[in-house]
Motif scaffolding. Structure first.
Motif, mmCIF file in Angstrom:
data_model
loop_
_atom_site.group_PDB
_atom_site.id
_atom_site.type_symbol
_atom_site.label_atom_id
_atom_site.label_comp_id
_atom_site.label_asym_id
_atom_site.label_seq_id
_atom_site.Cartn_x
_atom_site.Cartn_y
_atom_site.Cartn_z
ATOM 1 N N UNK A 75 0.842 -0.732 0.270
ATOM 2 C CA UNK A 75 0.243 -0.034 -0.174
ATOM 3 C C UNK A 75 0.965 1.388 -0.307
ATOM 4 N N UNK A 76 0.298 2.382 -0.907
ATOM 5 C CA UNK A 76 1.298 3.902 -1.044
ATOM 6 C C UNK A 76 0.900 4.312 0.271
ATOM 7 N N UNK A 77 0.683 5.969 -0.134
ATOM 8 C CA UNK A 77 -0.106 6.728 1.146
ATOM 9 C C UNK A 77 -1.981 6.513 1.161
ATOM 10 N N UNK A 78 -2.429 6.868 -0.587
ATOM 11 C CA UNK A 78 -3.803 6.185 -0.436
ATOM 12 C C UNK A 78 -4.192 5.230 0.016
ATOM 13 N N UNK A 79 -4.014 4.435 -0.062
ATOM 14 C CA UNK A 79 -4.557 3.432 0.041
ATOM 15 C C UNK A 79 -4.421 2.884 1.562
ATOM 16 N N UNK A 80 -2.944 2.896 2.231
ATOM 17 C CA UNK A 80 -3.034 3.160 3.816
ATOM 18 C C UNK A 80 -3.494 3.811 4.255
ATOM 19 N N UNK A 81 -4.001 5.611 4.480
ATOM 20 C CA UNK A 81 -4.508 6.349 4.610
ATOM 21 C C UNK A 81 -6.469 5.819 3.965
ATOM 22 N N UNK A 82 -6.929 5.359 3.585
ATOM 23 C CA UNK A 82 -7.546 4.332 3.451
ATOM 24 C C UNK A 82 -8.055 3.616 4.045
ATOM 25 N N UNK A 83 -7.151 3.211 4.628
ATOM 26 C CA UNK A 83 -7.761 1.487 5.301
ATOM 27 C C UNK A 83 -7.690 2.066 7.172
ATOM 28 N N UNK A 84 -6.838 2.702 7.538
ATOM 29 C CA UNK A 84 -6.361 3.335 8.555
ATOM 30 C C UNK A 84 -8.042 3.641 9.007
ATOM 31 N N UNK A 85 -8.330 5.042 7.871
ATOM 32 C CA UNK A 85 -9.887 5.633 8.136
ATOM 33 C C UNK A 85 -10.997 4.824 8.699
ATOM 34 N N UNK A 86 -10.969 3.819 7.807
ATOM 35 C CA UNK A 86 -12.282 2.358 7.842
ATOM 36 C C UNK A 86 -11.623 1.933 9.429
ATOM 37 N N UNK A 87 -10.623 1.484 9.830
ATOM 38 C CA UNK A 87 -10.625 1.386 11.124
ATOM 39 C C UNK A 87 -10.409 1.868 12.004
ATOM 40 N N UNK A 88 -10.265 2.956 11.774
ATOM 41 C CA UNK A 88 -11.013 4.578 13.181
ATOM 42 C C UNK A 88 -12.158 4.655 12.650
ATOM 43 N N UNK A 89 -12.859 3.843 11.720
ATOM 44 C CA UNK A 89 -14.281 4.513 12.020
ATOM 45 C C UNK A 89 -14.681 2.827 12.730
ATOM 46 N N UNK A 90 -13.752 1.540 12.617
ATOM 47 C CA UNK A 90 -14.322 0.722 13.160
ATOM 48 C C UNK A 90 -14.020 0.695 14.852
ATOM 49 N N UNK A 91 -13.560 1.308 14.959
ATOM 50 C CA UNK A 91 -12.974 1.763 16.149
ATOM 51 C C UNK A 91 -13.816 2.562 16.971
ATOM 52 N N UNK A 92 -14.253 2.980 16.730
ATOM 53 C CA UNK A 92 -14.895 4.760 17.183
ATOM 54 C C UNK A 92 -16.353 3.847 17.480
ATOM 55 N N UNK B 104 -16.865 -4.999 6.613
ATOM 56 C CA UNK B 104 -17.869 -5.226 6.290
ATOM 57 C C UNK B 104 -17.994 -3.984 4.727
ATOM 58 N N UNK B 105 -17.570 -3.125 5.165
ATOM 59 C CA UNK B 105 -18.145 -2.358 3.784
ATOM 60 C C UNK B 105 -16.582 -1.367 2.951
ATOM 61 N N UNK B 106 -15.286 -2.978 3.151
ATOM 62 C CA UNK B 106 -13.862 -2.374 2.977
ATOM 63 C C UNK B 106 -14.063 -2.597 0.802
ATOM 64 N N UNK B 107 -13.586 -1.227 0.298
ATOM 65 C CA UNK B 107 -13.641 -1.869 -1.063
ATOM 66 C C UNK B 107 -12.699 -1.937 -1.392
ATOM 67 N N UNK B 108 -12.240 -3.282 -2.153
ATOM 68 C CA UNK B 108 -10.512 -4.171 -2.528
ATOM 69 C C UNK B 108 -10.723 -3.143 -3.264
ATOM 70 N N UNK B 109 -10.479 -2.420 -4.281
ATOM 71 C CA UNK B 109 -9.805 -1.803 -5.125
ATOM 72 C C UNK B 109 -9.021 -0.829 -4.642
ATOM 73 N N UNK B 110 -9.468 -0.321 -3.722
ATOM 74 C CA UNK B 110 -8.967 0.840 -2.631
ATOM 75 C C UNK B 110 -7.513 -0.280 -1.834
ATOM 76 N N UNK B 111 -7.760 -0.773 -1.722
ATOM 77 C CA UNK B 111 -6.460 -1.225 -0.759
ATOM 78 C C UNK B 111 -5.429 -1.944 -1.123
ATOM 79 N N UNK B 112 -3.815 -2.109 -0.776
ATOM 80 C CA UNK B 112 -2.357 -2.768 -1.765
ATOM 81 C C UNK B 112 -2.649 -2.325 -2.592
ATOM 82 N N UNK B 113 -1.220 -2.829 -3.391
ATOM 83 C CA UNK B 113 -1.162 -2.131 -4.764
ATOM 84 C C UNK B 113 -1.690 -1.902 -5.341
ATOM 85 N N UNK B 114 -3.405 -3.000 -5.450
ATOM 86 C CA UNK B 114 -3.859 -1.951 -6.781
ATOM 87 C C UNK B 114 -4.803 -0.933 -6.732
#
Length: 271
Positions: free
Chosen positions: A90-107, A214-224
């Motif tokens: 993941x680059x910074x774009x994909x990393x920020x997406x996953x971390x944002x989803x994680x913060x929402x889940x933690x919330x 539940x709502x993770x968009x796989x096109x926005x994570x990792x290398x893809x």
């Protein structure tokens, strides 16, 4: 509060593979990104004063659980490891997406965080983009390059900080929820207490994989999901520099220095 951290190679041990032009990570010790530890300390200081919970998040391989245990030893309440091979590359774009989803889940699990802390940048990437990327995705107020937290008012739901910018210092008041990226000048991370170290030895971080979202968009994570491409990295070759030490009385040295500078300038212009 939530603190986003990253386990990075120790910059004192980093080497570059001359054939592949990539970082040699094998045998290189990993540490918690130093700026992130300042973020952990900032959250713990607020917890000491007002109470609350401190959750530490990191995205990385299973070995990154050591970084979470270090933060738990310092006083964090829980550590969450977001780890899945699908997140790799993941680059910074994909990393920020996953971390944002994680913060929402933690919330949803522990309550929406009033403040999210990130280090201003990491030693390996050095971009400073992940924190602002998270804030944009969550629609949080963002305060970058913060050198001091002047006050926190839980009743009014606001924080006052001092930002160190290139052209001066800016004092800002912002409402919760807010994301803050911290500078090293903000504080000195505390040493873990003996009870904290003992607790961290047996603590098992929470692990989330792609299956836990539940709502993770796989096109926005990792290398893809990473449009950034590093075409080449290299270590600059050392170059020889001629050095001349000038000795003598002040007048003699300054006269000789002026002569040398004129000669060098003429040489450069002639070339």
């Amino acid at each position: 509060m939530v603190v986003c951290i990253k386990q990075v190679p120790d910059s004192r041990e980093i080497r570059i593979d001359p054939k592949t032009n990539t970082l040699i990570r094998q045998g290189v010790p990993a540490i918690v990104n130093p700026y992130d530890l300042n973020g952990v300390e900032a959250a713990l200081q607020i917890k000491d004063q007002f109470g609350g919970r401190v959750t530490v998040l990191t995205m990385g391989p299973p070995s990154a659980d050591k970084a979470l245990r270090q933060c738990v030893a310092m006083g964090a309440d829980e550590g969450v490891l977001i780890s899945d091979r699908a997140f790799a590359g993941a680059d910074t774009l994909a990393t920020s997406y996953v971390l944002a989803k994680s913060i929402e889940k933690a919330g949803r699990l522990w309550g929406q965080p009033a403040i999210v802390f990130c280090g201003k940048q990491t030693l390996d990437g050095d971009t400073g983009q992940v924190g602002p990327g998270i804030a944009c995705r969550l629609d949080y107020e963002q305060l970058t390059y913060v050198e001091a937290i002047e006050s926190v008012d839980p009743d009014r739901g606001e924080v006052v900080v001092r930002r160190h910018l290139e052209d001066g210092v800016e004092r800002v008041r912002a409402p919760f929820p807010v994301l803050i990226t911290v500078l090293a000048e903000m504080n000195k991370p505390r040493r873990a207490s003996l009870p904290g170290l003992l607790h961290a030895q047996t603590y098992q971080p929470i692990v989330w994989s792609t299956a836990d979202f539940e709502d993770l968009d796989r096109s926005k994570i990792g290398l893809r999901g990473s449009p950034t491409v590093v075409s080449k990295t290299w270590v600059p070759e050392p170059r020889q520099v001629d050095t001349e030490f000038l000795k003598g009385e002040t007048g003699e040295v300054t006269s000789r220095l002026a002569q040398v500078l004129v000669e060098r300038l003429q040489t450069v212009q002639g070339a």
